[in-house]
Design a protein around this motif. Structure first.
Motif, PDB file in Angstrom:
ATOM      1  N   LEU A  59       1.584 -17.291  -1.784  1.00 36.61           N
ATOM      2  CA  LEU A  59       2.805 -16.522  -1.989  1.00 36.61           C
ATOM      3  C   LEU A  59       3.156 -16.376  -3.465  1.00 36.61           C
ATOM      4  CD1 LEU A  59       5.115 -17.990   0.813  1.00 36.61           C
ATOM      5  CD2 LEU A  59       4.005 -15.754   0.796  1.00 36.61           C
ATOM      6  N   PHE A  60       2.950 -17.425  -4.226  1.00 38.36           N
ATOM      7  CA  PHE A  60       3.386 -17.424  -5.627  1.00 38.36           C
ATOM      8  C   PHE A  60       2.794 -16.262  -6.434  1.00 38.36           C
ATOM      9  CE2 PHE A  60       2.536 -18.916 -10.035  1.00 38.36           C
ATOM     10  CZ  PHE A  60       3.837 -18.816 -10.508  1.00 38.36           C
ATOM     11  N   PRO A  61       1.476 -16.062  -6.461  1.00 39.54           N
ATOM     12  CA  PRO A  61       0.955 -14.947  -7.256  1.00 39.54           C
ATOM     13  C   PRO A  61       1.356 -13.580  -6.692  1.00 39.54           C
ATOM     14  CG  PRO A  61      -0.811 -15.976  -6.016  1.00 39.54           C
ATOM     15  CD  PRO A  61       0.385 -16.872  -5.875  1.00 39.54           C
ATOM     16  N   LEU A  62       1.463 -13.470  -5.369  1.00 36.61           N
ATOM     17  CA  LEU A  62       1.781 -12.178  -4.768  1.00 36.61           C
ATOM     18  C   LEU A  62       3.173 -11.682  -5.142  1.00 36.61           C
ATOM     19  CD1 LEU A  62       0.305 -12.558  -1.156  1.00 36.61           C
ATOM     20  CD2 LEU A  62      -0.660 -11.316  -3.102  1.00 36.61           C
ATOM     21  N   PHE A  63       4.126 -12.617  -5.293  1.00 39.29           N
ATOM     22  CA  PHE A  63       5.490 -12.202  -5.570  1.00 39.29           C
ATOM     23  C   PHE A  63       5.933 -12.420  -7.020  1.00 39.29           C
ATOM     24  CE2 PHE A  63       5.865 -12.822  -0.911  1.00 39.29           C
ATOM     25  CZ  PHE A  63       6.289 -11.544  -0.592  1.00 39.29           C
ATOM     26  N   TYR A  96       0.836  -1.210   0.000  1.00 43.33           N
ATOM     27  CA  TYR A  96       0.000   0.000   0.000  1.00 43.33           C
ATOM     28  C   TYR A  96       0.868   1.258   0.000  1.00 43.33           C
ATOM     29  CZ  TYR A  96      -3.268   3.563   1.617  1.00 43.33           C
ATOM     30  OH  TYR A  96      -4.005   4.713   1.740  1.00 43.33           O
ATOM     31  N   HIS A  97       1.945   1.232   0.783  1.00 43.51           N
ATOM     32  CA  HIS A  97       2.801   2.412   0.904  1.00 43.51           C
ATOM     33  C   HIS A  97       3.863   2.501  -0.199  1.00 43.51           C
ATOM     34  CE1 HIS A  97       1.264   3.940   4.703  1.00 43.51           C
ATOM     35  NE2 HIS A  97       1.230   2.706   5.159  1.00 43.51           N
ATOM     36  N   ASN A  98       4.079   1.396  -0.919  1.00 45.92           N
ATOM     37  CA  ASN A  98       5.108   1.390  -1.973  1.00 45.92           C
ATOM     38  C   ASN A  98       4.565   0.719  -3.236  1.00 45.92           C
ATOM     39  OD1 ASN A  98       7.702   2.167  -0.228  1.00 45.92           O
ATOM     40  ND2 ASN A  98       6.530   0.648   0.914  1.00 45.92           N
ATOM     41  N   PRO A  99       3.509   1.256  -3.823  1.00 41.54           N
ATOM     42  CA  PRO A  99       2.865   0.581  -4.963  1.00 41.54           C
ATOM     43  C   PRO A  99       3.792   0.403  -6.169  1.00 41.54           C
ATOM     44  CG  PRO A  99       2.054   2.831  -4.721  1.00 41.54           C
ATOM     45  CD  PRO A  99       2.846   2.536  -3.494  1.00 41.54           C
ATOM     46  N   ASP A 100       4.609   1.388  -6.468  1.00 43.27           N
ATOM     47  CA  ASP A 100       5.502   1.284  -7.627  1.00 43.27           C
ATOM     48  C   ASP A 100       6.528   0.173  -7.450  1.00 43.27           C
ATOM     49  OD1 ASP A 100       4.186   3.351  -8.862  1.00 43.27           O
ATOM     50  OD2 ASP A 100       5.597   4.893  -8.181  1.00 43.27           O
ATOM     51  N   ALA A 101       7.097   0.077  -6.246  1.00 40.87           N
ATOM     52  CA  ALA A 101       8.093  -0.966  -5.973  1.00 40.87           C
ATOM     53  C   ALA A 101       7.489  -2.357  -6.122  1.00 40.87           C
ATOM     54  CB  ALA A 101       8.658  -0.794  -4.569  1.00 40.87           C
ATOM     55  N   PHE A 102       6.240  -2.520  -5.708  1.00 41.35           N
ATOM     56  CA  PHE A 102       5.606  -3.833  -5.780  1.00 41.35           C
ATOM     57  C   PHE A 102       5.096  -4.142  -7.186  1.00 41.35           C
ATOM     58  CE2 PHE A 102       6.094  -3.687  -1.329  1.00 41.35           C
ATOM     59  CZ  PHE A 102       5.930  -4.966  -0.844  1.00 41.35           C
ATOM     60  N   ARG A 103       4.843  -3.121  -7.994  1.00 41.01           N
ATOM     61  CA  ARG A 103       4.489  -3.371  -9.392  1.00 41.01           C
ATOM     62  C   ARG A 103       5.707  -3.792 -10.203  1.00 41.01           C
ATOM     63  NH1 ARG A 103       0.799   1.055  -8.833  1.00 41.01           N
ATOM     64  NH2 ARG A 103       2.430   2.506  -9.467  1.00 41.01           N
ATOM     65  N   ILE A 113      12.193  -2.401  -0.879  1.00 39.66           N
ATOM     66  CA  ILE A 113      11.203  -2.915   0.051  1.00 39.66           C
ATOM     67  C   ILE A 113      10.527  -4.182  -0.472  1.00 39.66           C
ATOM     68  CG2 ILE A 113       9.419  -1.365  -0.877  1.00 39.66           C
ATOM     69  CD1 ILE A 113       9.769  -2.668   2.759  1.00 39.66           C
ATOM     70  N   PHE A 114      10.278  -4.256  -1.783  1.00 32.28           N
ATOM     71  CA  PHE A 114       9.647  -5.458  -2.327  1.00 32.28           C
ATOM     72  C   PHE A 114      10.491  -6.691  -2.032  1.00 32.28           C
ATOM     73  CE2 PHE A 114       9.464  -8.647  -5.690  1.00 32.28           C
ATOM     74  CZ  PHE A 114       8.120  -8.979  -5.694  1.00 32.28           C
ATOM     75  N   TYR A 115      11.805  -6.575  -2.245  1.00 32.97           N
ATOM     76  CA  TYR A 115      12.681  -7.736  -2.086  1.00 32.97           C
ATOM     77  C   TYR A 115      12.898  -8.069  -0.616  1.00 32.97           C
ATOM     78  CZ  TYR A 115      13.224  -6.526  -6.918  1.00 32.97           C
ATOM     79  OH  TYR A 115      12.949  -6.223  -8.224  1.00 32.97           O
ATOM     80  N   THR A 116      12.849  -7.050   0.249  1.00 30.96           N
ATOM     81  CA  THR A 116      12.923  -7.323   1.687  1.00 30.96           C
ATOM     82  C   THR A 116      11.740  -8.185   2.124  1.00 30.96           C
ATOM     83  OG1 THR A 116      14.054  -5.224   2.096  1.00 30.96           O
ATOM     84  CG2 THR A 116      12.990  -6.281   3.985  1.00 30.96           C
ATOM     85  N   VAL A 117      10.539  -7.792   1.695  1.00 26.98           N
ATOM     86  CA  VAL A 117       9.331  -8.545   2.054  1.00 26.98           C
ATOM     87  C   VAL A 117       9.339  -9.919   1.374  1.00 26.98           C
ATOM     88  CG1 VAL A 117       6.812  -8.556   1.966  1.00 26.98           C
ATOM     89  CG2 VAL A 117       8.034  -6.421   2.423  1.00 26.98           C
ATOM     90  N   TYR A 118       9.797  -9.960   0.131  1.00 24.65           N
ATOM     91  CA  TYR A 118       9.896 -11.219  -0.629  1.00 24.65           C
ATOM     92  C   TYR A 118      10.762 -12.241   0.113  1.00 24.65           C
ATOM     93  CZ  TYR A 118      12.481 -14.046  -4.127  1.00 24.65           C
ATOM     94  OH  TYR A 118      13.131 -15.041  -4.807  1.00 24.65           O
ATOM     95  N   TYR A 131      11.601 -12.122   3.295  1.00 19.81           N
ATOM     96  CA  TYR A 131      11.028 -12.337   4.621  1.00 19.81           C
ATOM     97  C   TYR A 131       9.990 -13.454   4.589  1.00 19.81           C
ATOM     98  CZ  TYR A 131       8.505 -11.116   8.956  1.00 19.81           C
ATOM     99  OH  TYR A 131       7.890 -11.143  10.179  1.00 19.81           O
ATOM    100  N   LEU A 132       9.090 -13.407   3.618  1.00 23.36           N
ATOM    101  CA  LEU A 132       8.027 -14.406   3.557  1.00 23.36           C
ATOM    102  C   LEU A 132       8.494 -15.723   2.954  1.00 23.36           C
ATOM    103  CD1 LEU A 132       6.233 -11.757   4.015  1.00 23.36           C
ATOM    104  CD2 LEU A 132       4.428 -13.097   2.933  1.00 23.36           C
ATOM    105  N   THR A 133       9.232 -15.666   1.849  1.00 20.33           N
ATOM    106  CA  THR A 133       9.595 -16.916   1.169  1.00 20.33           C
ATOM    107  C   THR A 133      10.626 -17.727   1.959  1.00 20.33           C
ATOM    108  OG1 THR A 133      11.250 -15.793  -0.215  1.00 20.33           O
ATOM    109  CG2 THR A 133       9.020 -16.008  -1.111  1.00 20.33           C
ATOM    110  N   LEU A 134      11.536 -17.054   2.667  1.00 17.44           N
ATOM    111  CA  LEU A 134      12.502 -17.806   3.475  1.00 17.44           C
ATOM    112  C   LEU A 134      11.822 -18.424   4.692  1.00 17.44           C
ATOM    113  CD1 LEU A 134      15.725 -15.608   3.280  1.00 17.44           C
ATOM    114  CD2 LEU A 134      15.239 -17.763   2.109  1.00 17.44           C
ATOM    115  N   ASN A 135      10.835 -17.728   5.267  1.00 16.31           N
ATOM    116  CA  ASN A 135      10.063 -18.335   6.356  1.00 16.31           C
ATOM    117  C   ASN A 135       9.310 -19.557   5.848  1.00 16.31           C
ATOM    118  OD1 ASN A 135       9.785 -17.020   9.218  1.00 16.31           O
ATOM    119  ND2 ASN A 135      10.131 -15.311   7.814  1.00 16.31           N
TER     120      ASN A 135
END
Length: 200
Positions: free
Chosen positions: A192-196, A49-56, A132-137, A139-143
């Motif tokens: 996770l797959f579609p989100l990332f 929500y706060h970084n829409p361009d980075a996530f696109r 930020i996208f890759y930080t979250v990526y 964070y979730l995929t390694l967990n």
């Protein structure tokens, strides 16, 4: 937790009483896993929500091929485990063992592909500091990778017990516990797959 759940199965109920597959211990673990990832998904959507361009733009740089292969691995191994449970219920123990061996062989491909993917990412400058996208990526995929590795270790434990004839058509809660855990881990990956890898 998975090995403990498989090692101490509860007695199946008599008659037609409804029950969850596996045992209470594994469902406590699955619930904790879902709560954990629900919180992580909150982090994902707040960040998006706060970084829409980075996530696109983020999915354009990571390997969709690796994500697709791991999706195939997760779905296929889940299918094989379901067949193992079905064979055990039918009293076909040797067939159940073979299906579980296949499930484990396929499942081992998941961490292998994930490690190769991470190595490729790092070689191309895509690490947790790339944005930020890759930080979250990561964070979730390694967990998720950690949970998948627990599931693979659980497969090994259940295989040992199956080889020792610990389960039968009447009593196979440990196998059901493993299947339930792996299906839950599969479901999380399918989110996770579609989100990332797909949404941009």
């Amino acid at each position: 937790m998975l090995a403990e759940a498989a090692a101490y199965p509860v007695q199946p109920p008599s008659g037609k009483e409804r029950r969850f597959p596996g045992n209470k211990a594994i469902w406590v673990g699955i619930t904790a896993e879902f709560v954990e990832f629900a919180l992580m998904f909150v982090v994902y959507f707040i960040s998006r929500y706060h970084n829409p361009d980075a996530f696109r733009q983020g999915p354009e740089l990571i390997s969709t091929t690796a994500g697709t292969i791991n999706t195939f691995i997760m779905v296929t191994s889940s299918f094989f485990i379901a067949r193992a449970v079905g064979a055990m219920k039918a009293g076909r123990n040797p067939a159940s063992l073979r299906w579980l061996v296949l499930a484990m062989i396929v499942a081992i491909g998941y961490p292998i592909v994930k490690v190769l993917e991470i190595q490729w990412n790092i070689a191309h400058g895509i690490d947790g500091r790339a944005g930020i996208f890759y930080t979250v990526y990561y964070y979730l995929t390694l967990n998720h990778l950690v949970h998948a590795c627990w599931g693979i270790l659980g497969m090994g434990w259940v295989l040992v017990r199956m080889a020792g004839n610990a389960y039968s058509s009447e009593q196979h809660d440990g196998l059901e516990a493993l299947a339930s855990y792996w299906h839950a881990t599969d479901i999380i990956w399918l989110a996770l797959f579609p989100l990332f890898y797909v949404l941009a």
